[in-house]
Design a protein around this motif. Structure first.
Motif, PDB file in Angstrom:
ATOM      1  N   PRO A   7       0.832  -1.209   0.000  1.00 30.94           N
ATOM      2  CA  PRO A   7       0.000   0.000   0.000  1.00 30.94           C
ATOM      3  C   PRO A   7       0.862   1.252   0.000  1.00 30.94           C
ATOM      4  O   PRO A   7       1.959   1.264   0.565  1.00 30.94           O
ATOM      5  N   PRO A   8       0.399   2.308  -0.647  1.00 34.85           N
ATOM      6  CA  PRO A   8       1.158   3.559  -0.645  1.00 34.85           C
ATOM      7  C   PRO A   8       1.043   4.266   0.697  1.00 34.85           C
ATOM      8  O   PRO A   8       0.121   4.010   1.486  1.00 34.85           O
ATOM      9  N   GLY A   9       2.006   5.182   0.956  1.00 30.14           N
ATOM     10  CA  GLY A   9       1.866   6.039   2.119  1.00 30.14           C
ATOM     11  C   GLY A   9       0.622   6.892   1.998  1.00 30.14           C
ATOM     12  O   GLY A   9      -0.188   7.013   2.920  1.00 30.14           O
ATOM     13  N   ALA A  24     -10.840   5.643  -5.643  1.00 30.38           N
ATOM     14  CA  ALA A  24     -10.681   5.775  -4.196  1.00 30.38           C
ATOM     15  C   ALA A  24     -11.395   4.646  -3.466  1.00 30.38           C
ATOM     16  O   ALA A  24     -10.878   4.082  -2.489  1.00 30.38           O
ATOM     17  N   TRP A  25     -12.572   4.308  -3.923  1.00 27.49           N
ATOM     18  CA  TRP A  25     -13.336   3.204  -3.323  1.00 27.49           C
ATOM     19  C   TRP A  25     -12.591   1.887  -3.488  1.00 27.49           C
ATOM     20  O   TRP A  25     -12.465   1.100  -2.538  1.00 27.49           O
ATOM     21  N   PHE A  26     -12.097   1.607  -4.715  1.00 32.80           N
ATOM     22  CA  PHE A  26     -11.362   0.362  -4.960  1.00 32.80           C
ATOM     23  C   PHE A  26     -10.140   0.283  -4.046  1.00 32.80           C
ATOM     24  O   PHE A  26      -9.846  -0.775  -3.472  1.00 32.80           O
ATOM     25  N   ALA A  27      -9.405   1.402  -3.942  1.00 34.05           N
ATOM     26  CA  ALA A  27      -8.180   1.412  -3.151  1.00 34.05           C
ATOM     27  C   ALA A  27      -8.466   1.162  -1.679  1.00 34.05           C
ATOM     28  O   ALA A  27      -7.767   0.390  -1.013  1.00 34.05           O
ATOM     29  N   TRP A  31      -6.880  -1.785   0.574  1.00 40.26           N
ATOM     30  CA  TRP A  31      -5.874  -1.479   1.582  1.00 40.26           C
ATOM     31  C   TRP A  31      -6.446  -0.986   2.908  1.00 40.26           C
ATOM     32  O   TRP A  31      -5.702  -0.712   3.837  1.00 40.26           O
ATOM     33  N   GLY A  32      -7.765  -0.842   2.978  1.00 39.98           N
ATOM     34  CA  GLY A  32      -8.379  -0.433   4.231  1.00 39.98           C
ATOM     35  C   GLY A  32      -8.790   1.027   4.235  1.00 39.98           C
ATOM     36  O   GLY A  32      -8.229   1.863   3.506  1.00 39.98           O
ATOM     37  N   THR A  33      -9.765   1.333   5.067  1.00 38.06           N
ATOM     38  CA  THR A  33     -10.310   2.684   5.104  1.00 38.06           C
ATOM     39  C   THR A  33      -9.335   3.685   5.708  1.00 38.06           C
ATOM     40  O   THR A  33      -9.528   4.895   5.568  1.00 38.06           O
TER      41      THR A  33
END
Length: 217
Positions: A7-9, A24-27, A31-33
């Motif tokens: 996951p990105p910073g 944004a929803w897919f990400a 990787w979590g909310t």
């Protein structure tokens, strides 16, 4: 096995329209909310009034070393310009793939790609950089998706099909199969209209529509 990566910073999404909000929803699904996400915009007139995901809006990109970016713009020419701007930042492009997508049979997955929920990618599929594969599409074996190509929701692509760079497949289009020695080719920059059924290779920079699909321009 093809993987999405760490996951990105913070994920910087270029564009705050429908594709950007979906990215944004897919990400966050993957990787979590808690994932920090920002929409990078240069024209606030295009920002939706509601922001249910609580994503920060920025016009001055000041990234940190672990940040990543993705160009979530539906229009292909605008997406190309976004990549020209984001590439020199030195940040790594992300792979934003909904966690419902099985990547185990994928031969190659490029960067700055967006793949929505319900997408099926069969064995030997190749997805090059900056491609978008939208909700509920199916790509059968040995399909190649070129750079900056867009596959709209609900598209079905049979085996041995090569989708050249910058091609656009409209919602619900169906592409019949090619063969091992002679793949069916969707030419670079070609547009396949929504609901069209493509039976054979189509020329670059042209538009096809209908059942069966015929050249319109």
């Amino acid at each position: 096995m093809t993987t999405v990566g760490d996951p990105p910073g913070r994920l910087h999404i270029f564009g705050a329209g429908g594709q950007g909000r979906e990215a944004a929803w897919f990400a966050r699904a993957r990787w979590g909310t808690a994932l920090a996400v920002s929409f990078v915009v240069d024209d606030r007139r295009h920002i939706p009034a509601d922001n249910p995901l609580g994503v920060q809006l920025v016009s001055d990109l000041r990234p940190e070393p672990d940040d990543q970016w993705v160009a979530a713009v539906g229009d292909i020419s605008t997406r190309r310009r976004a990549v020209e701007v984001l590439g020199p930042t030195g940040l790594q492009p992300a792979r934003v793939v909904h966690p419902s997508v099985d990547l185990s049979g994928v031969q190659h997955l490029g960067t700055d790609v967006i793949i929505g929920p319900g997408v099926v990618l069969s064995v030997g599929v190749v997805v090059h950089d900056h491609a978008h594969i939208n909700v509920g599409s199916t790509l059968s074996h040995d399909v190649v998706v070129g750079e900056f190509a867009t596959i709209s929701p609900g598209v079905t692509v049979a085996g041995w099909v090569h989708i050249r760079p910058g091609a656009f497949l409209g919602t619900g289009a169906k592409i019949l199969n090619g063969s091992p020695g002679e793949p069916l080719v969707i030419g670079a920059g070609a547009v396949v209209a929504a609901g069209a059924c493509v039976l054979g290779s189509i020329e670059p920079l042209s538009m096809y529509a209908g059942v069966p699909a015929r050249r319109k321009r």
